[in-house]
Design an enzyme around this catalytic site. Structure first.
Site, PDB file in Angstrom:
ATOM      1  N   ASP A  36       2.188   3.535   0.363  1.00 41.89           N
ATOM      2  CA  ASP A  36       1.727   3.674  -1.006  1.00 41.89           C
ATOM      3  C   ASP A  36       2.678   2.842  -1.872  1.00 41.89           C
ATOM      4  O   ASP A  36       3.793   2.536  -1.452  1.00 41.89           O
ATOM      5  CB  ASP A  36       1.784   5.156  -1.393  1.00 41.89           C
ATOM      6  CG  ASP A  36       1.455   5.367  -2.850  1.00 41.89           C
ATOM      7  OD1 ASP A  36       0.383   4.915  -3.289  1.00 41.89           O
ATOM      8  OD2 ASP A  36       2.275   5.973  -3.552  1.00 41.89           O
ATOM      9  N   ASP A  83       3.141   3.086  -5.919  1.00 35.44           N
ATOM     10  CA  ASP A  83       3.752   3.798  -7.048  1.00 35.44           C
ATOM     11  C   ASP A  83       4.296   5.154  -6.608  1.00 35.44           C
ATOM     12  O   ASP A  83       3.561   5.977  -6.072  1.00 35.44           O
ATOM     13  CB  ASP A  83       2.726   3.978  -8.169  1.00 35.44           C
ATOM     14  CG  ASP A  83       2.115   2.652  -8.606  1.00 35.44           C
ATOM     15  OD1 ASP A  83       2.815   1.630  -8.540  1.00 35.44           O
ATOM     16  OD2 ASP A  83       0.934   2.649  -9.005  1.00 35.44           O
TER      17      ASP A  83
END
Length: 194
Positions: free
Chosen positions: A17, A19
């Site tokens: 991922d 953020d």
């Protein structure tokens, strides 16, 4: 960008991922000047690169559909992250994003924990999904590992502390951050774990 290997030469991947996992998450990040890598993230990615793992980012970016971030701004932020990683000898081999917001666009197959972007990445880059790892700060980041046969690690950075109980309930290990996740991945037995 990494080219897909010849047929039969599938490679393991770490799906990250963005953020809250690699960079801080101020919410709907649109300004490249605000990109801040989380402590240890760059060197951790460099370790994966050096060990021969593919590193692919898959990220939900609903701010695009909501009109809070343009696609051009998303790509500017991604380019800034690439430059910061390059400064520490690290790279992301490919990035995929879902621009949809469920309340505006309905259900889509590309929004995590949907599998569409992971399956596309596997086809385009010759990924051995069963030998791969999913790392992120939300349950939706790691749940695809259950469907695709790999392993998931939830990091406690970003929203991780909010999701750690539900991640543990689903059988996922929780680690402090990306550097610890990479240490765990690189020290795991090379055989498939699920």
């Amino acid at each position: 960008m990494t080219q897909a290997p010849p047929t039969g030469a599938l490679r393991p991947c770490v799906f990250l991922d963005r953020d809250g996992t690699i960079i801080s998450d101020p919410g709907y990040l649109r300004d490249p000047a605000l990109v801040v890598m989380l402590h240890g993230a760059g060197p951790a990615i460099a370790r994966l690169n050096q060990a021969g793992w593919l590193v692919i980012v898959v990220t939900n970016q609903s701010g695009i559909s909501r009109g809070l971030v343009t696609e051009a701004e998303y790509f500017q932020v991604a380019a800034r992250l690439d430059r910061l990683l390059e400064d520490v000898g690290a790279r992301i081999d490919a990035s995929y994003f879902c621009p949809h917001a469920p309340e505006r666009d309905g259900t889509c197959a590309c929004r995590k924990p949907g599998l569409l972007l992971f399956e596309r990445a596997a086809r385009e880059h010759g990924v051995d999904l069963a030998a791969s790892w999913w790392v992120g700060d939300r349950l939706s980041d790691v749940l695809p590992a259950k469907s695709l046969g790999g392993n998931g690690l939830l990091v406690e950075t970003g929203e991780g502390r909010t999701h750690r109980d539900s991640a543990r309930a689903e059988g996922f290990e929780v680690v402090p951050g990306l550097a610890t996740a990479v240490e765990r991945i690189l020290s795991a037995p090379s055989h498939r774990r699920r």
